[in-house]
Design a protein around this motif. Structure first.
Motif, PDB file in Angstrom:
ATOM      1  N   ASN A  55      18.267  37.039  14.371  1.00  0.00           N
ATOM      2  CA  ASN A  55      17.442  37.237  13.173  1.00  0.00           C
ATOM      3  C   ASN A  55      16.902  35.920  12.619  1.00  0.00           C
ATOM      4  OD1 ASN A  55      19.763  36.261  11.976  1.00  0.00           O
ATOM      5  ND2 ASN A  55      19.883  37.860  10.427  1.00  0.00           N
ATOM      6  N   ALA A  56      17.344  34.784  13.141  1.00  0.00           N
ATOM      7  CA  ALA A  56      16.806  33.489  12.709  1.00  0.00           C
ATOM      8  C   ALA A  56      15.313  33.396  13.011  1.00  0.00           C
ATOM      9  CB  ALA A  56      17.548  32.344  13.400  1.00  0.00           C
ATOM     10  N   VAL A  57      14.885  34.030  14.072  1.00  0.00           N
ATOM     11  CA  VAL A  57      13.475  33.955  14.474  1.00  0.00           C
ATOM     12  C   VAL A  57      12.589  34.602  13.417  1.00  0.00           C
ATOM     13  CG1 VAL A  57      11.799  34.569  16.259  1.00  0.00           C
ATOM     14  CG2 VAL A  57      14.120  33.864  16.910  1.00  0.00           C
ATOM     15  N   SER A  58      12.961  35.770  12.934  1.00  0.00           N
ATOM     16  CA  SER A  58      12.138  36.427  11.915  1.00  0.00           C
ATOM     17  C   SER A  58      12.170  35.656  10.602  1.00  0.00           C
ATOM     18  CB  SER A  58      12.556  37.881  11.712  1.00  0.00           C
ATOM     19  OG  SER A  58      13.875  37.967  11.238  1.00  0.00           O
ATOM     20  N   TRP A  59      13.317  35.084  10.244  1.00  0.00           N
ATOM     21  CA  TRP A  59      13.381  34.257   9.025  1.00  0.00           C
ATOM     22  C   TRP A  59      12.502  33.023   9.159  1.00  0.00           C
ATOM     23  CZ3 TRP A  59      14.709  36.064   4.603  1.00  0.00           C
ATOM     24  CH2 TRP A  59      15.663  37.072   4.512  1.00  0.00           C
ATOM     25  N   ALA A  60      12.500  32.408  10.327  1.00  0.00           N
ATOM     26  CA  ALA A  60      11.669  31.214  10.550  1.00  0.00           C
ATOM     27  C   ALA A  60      10.185  31.568  10.460  1.00  0.00           C
ATOM     28  CB  ALA A  60      12.000  30.592  11.903  1.00  0.00           C
ATOM     29  N   MET A 110       0.837  -1.174   0.000  1.00  0.00           N
ATOM     30  CA  MET A 110       0.000   0.000   0.000  1.00  0.00           C
ATOM     31  C   MET A 110       0.882   1.237   0.000  1.00  0.00           C
ATOM     32  SD  MET A 110      -2.908   0.887   2.744  1.00  0.00           S
ATOM     33  CE  MET A 110      -4.177   1.972   2.302  1.00  0.00           C
ATOM     34  N   LYS A 111       0.662   2.141  -0.930  1.00  0.00           N
ATOM     35  CA  LYS A 111       1.468   3.340  -1.068  1.00  0.00           C
ATOM     36  C   LYS A 111       0.973   4.419  -0.110  1.00  0.00           C
ATOM     37  CE  LYS A 111       3.272   6.440  -4.517  1.00  0.00           C
ATOM     38  NZ  LYS A 111       3.318   6.798  -5.919  1.00  0.00           N
ATOM     39  N   GLN A 112       1.924   5.028   0.622  1.00  0.00           N
ATOM     40  CA  GLN A 112       1.567   6.088   1.551  1.00  0.00           C
ATOM     41  C   GLN A 112       1.384   7.402   0.799  1.00  0.00           C
ATOM     42  OE1 GLN A 112       4.615   6.159   4.611  1.00  0.00           O
ATOM     43  NE2 GLN A 112       2.973   6.093   6.110  1.00  0.00           N
ATOM     44  N   ALA A 113       0.422   8.193   1.230  1.00  0.00           N
ATOM     45  CA  ALA A 113       0.205   9.503   0.635  1.00  0.00           C
ATOM     46  C   ALA A 113       1.367  10.422   1.008  1.00  0.00           C
ATOM     47  CB  ALA A 113      -1.112  10.089   1.123  1.00  0.00           C
ATOM     48  N   HIS A 114       1.721  11.276   0.092  1.00  0.00           N
ATOM     49  CA  HIS A 114       2.810  12.234   0.318  1.00  0.00           C
ATOM     50  C   HIS A 114       2.378  13.271   1.347  1.00  0.00           C
ATOM     51  CE1 HIS A 114       6.023  15.042  -0.395  1.00  0.00           C
ATOM     52  NE2 HIS A 114       5.142  15.981  -0.696  1.00  0.00           N
ATOM     53  N   GLN A 115       3.211  13.467   2.350  1.00  0.00           N
ATOM     54  CA  GLN A 115       2.964  14.504   3.344  1.00  0.00           C
ATOM     55  C   GLN A 115       3.867  15.685   3.007  1.00  0.00           C
ATOM     56  OE1 GLN A 115       3.858  12.692   7.112  1.00  0.00           O
ATOM     57  NE2 GLN A 115       1.744  12.111   7.447  1.00  0.00           N
ATOM     58  N   PRO A 116       3.289  16.838   2.689  1.00  0.00           N
ATOM     59  CA  PRO A 116       4.130  17.997   2.397  1.00  0.00           C
ATOM     60  C   PRO A 116       5.026  18.325   3.593  1.00  0.00           C
ATOM     61  CG  PRO A 116       1.856  18.428   1.788  1.00  0.00           C
ATOM     62  CD  PRO A 116       1.871  17.135   2.546  1.00  0.00           C
ATOM     63  N   THR A 117       6.292  18.585   3.309  1.00  0.00           N
ATOM     64  CA  THR A 117       7.239  18.973   4.346  1.00  0.00           C
ATOM     65  C   THR A 117       8.093  20.132   3.855  1.00  0.00           C
ATOM     66  OG1 THR A 117       8.933  17.418   3.618  1.00  0.00           O
ATOM     67  CG2 THR A 117       7.418  16.647   5.323  1.00  0.00           C
ATOM     68  N   SER A 118       8.651  20.832   4.790  1.00  0.00           N
ATOM     69  CA  SER A 118       9.579  21.910   4.495  1.00  0.00           C
ATOM     70  C   SER A 118      10.651  21.899   5.564  1.00  0.00           C
ATOM     71  CB  SER A 118       8.846  23.249   4.500  1.00  0.00           C
ATOM     72  OG  SER A 118       9.770  24.305   4.335  1.00  0.00           O
ATOM     73  N   ASP A 119      11.908  22.008   5.144  1.00  0.00           N
ATOM     74  CA  ASP A 119      13.041  22.042   6.070  1.00  0.00           C
ATOM     75  C   ASP A 119      13.815  23.334   5.874  1.00  0.00           C
ATOM     76  OD1 ASP A 119      12.965  19.350   7.284  1.00  0.00           O
ATOM     77  OD2 ASP A 119      13.298  18.700   5.226  1.00  0.00           O
ATOM     78  N   LEU A 120      14.253  23.919   6.975  1.00  0.00           N
ATOM     79  CA  LEU A 120      15.036  25.148   6.927  1.00  0.00           C
ATOM     80  C   LEU A 120      16.083  25.088   8.031  1.00  0.00           C
ATOM     81  CD1 LEU A 120      15.319  28.063   5.737  1.00  0.00           C
ATOM     82  CD2 LEU A 120      13.751  28.798   7.543  1.00  0.00           C
ATOM     83  N   THR A 121      17.343  25.309   7.670  1.00  0.00           N
ATOM     84  CA  THR A 121      18.423  25.391   8.646  1.00  0.00           C
ATOM     85  C   THR A 121      18.889  26.837   8.701  1.00  0.00           C
ATOM     86  OG1 THR A 121      19.115  23.123   8.210  1.00  0.00           O
ATOM     87  CG2 THR A 121      20.729  24.553   9.270  1.00  0.00           C
ATOM     88  N   LEU A 122      19.030  27.341   9.914  1.00  0.00           N
ATOM     89  CA  LEU A 122      19.382  28.740  10.129  1.00  0.00           C
ATOM     90  C   LEU A 122      20.536  28.865  11.109  1.00  0.00           C
ATOM     91  CD1 LEU A 122      15.726  29.941  10.657  1.00  0.00           C
ATOM     92  CD2 LEU A 122      17.175  30.659   8.744  1.00  0.00           C
ATOM     93  N   ALA A 123      21.316  29.923  10.954  1.00  0.00           N
ATOM     94  CA  ALA A 123      22.308  30.256  11.969  1.00  0.00           C
ATOM     95  C   ALA A 123      21.560  30.618  13.242  1.00  0.00           C
ATOM     96  CB  ALA A 123      23.176  31.421  11.507  1.00  0.00           C
ATOM     97  N   ALA A 124      22.076  30.194  14.369  1.00  0.00           N
ATOM     98  CA  ALA A 124      21.416  30.446  15.652  1.00  0.00           C
ATOM     99  C   ALA A 124      21.717  31.868  16.124  1.00  0.00           C
ATOM    100  CB  ALA A 124      21.860  29.426  16.682  1.00  0.00           C
ATOM    101  N   THR A 125      21.183  32.820  15.381  1.00  0.00           N
ATOM    102  CA  THR A 125      21.337  34.232  15.699  1.00  0.00           C
ATOM    103  C   THR A 125      19.946  34.828  15.897  1.00  0.00           C
ATOM    104  OG1 THR A 125      21.294  34.830  13.362  1.00  0.00           O
ATOM    105  CG2 THR A 125      23.466  34.423  14.345  1.00  0.00           C
TER     106      THR A 125
END
Length: 152
Positions: A18-23, A1-16
């Motif tokens: 301004n990372a909060v506003s980018w996130a 049985m094929k699983q349905a695709h779950q949309p995902t998004s990944d983002l890596t940020l410098a721990a500074t």
């Protein structure tokens, strides 16, 4: 049985700071692309703000103290995953210290992040992933009208 695709998004940020506003910007852009209701987007944006702020402030030791090569010291990661009934928000950092809820007095300008997370998320928690020296703090936001976790 094929699983349905779950949309995902990944983002890596410098721990500074301004990372909060980018996130936050990234979260709003992705969730609008996934065509979620504005209430869901706003709740997720607020949760991402709280969780990434905590990761930047408390989750990234200096590079010489980083507990694992697989955990890039000085960075945090944000993953968004759309499941059938919720948006799952995962924020990882490089320290294994668990998140701690603090009791902030009425005049404090910080210390309420996890209290807000508990109020806005339908569920939240954390875990220590294998082969990673840090932790992942996660929160769920219901995509259902009137669902728990929808910021009112």
């Amino acid at each position: 049985m094929k699983q349905a695709h779950q949309p995902t998004s990944d983002l890596t940020l410098a721990a500074t700071p301004n990372a909060v506003s980018w996130a936050r910007r990234h979260t709003v852009d992705v969730l609008h692309r996934w065509q979620l209701r504005s209430e869901v987007v706003e709740t997720a944006r607020l949760l991402v703000s709280e969780l990434t702020t905590n990761a930047v402030r408390h989750g990234c030791p200096a590079p010489e103290v980083a507990p694992s090569v697989s955990c890039m010291a000085g960075t945090i990661s944000l993953m968004l995953r759309l499941t059938g009934s919720c948006v799952l928000i995962l924020v990882s950092d490089c320290t294994p210290r668990p998140p701690l809820r603090r009791l902030a007095d009425n005049n404090a300008i910080c210390g309420r992040g996890l209290l807000l997370t508990e109020a806005m998320a339908s569920r939240w928690g954390y875990y220590h992933p294998p082969r990673h020296g840090g932790k992942v703090v996660w929160a769920e936001v219901s995509t259902q009208p009137g669902g728990l976790g929808e910021y009112q």
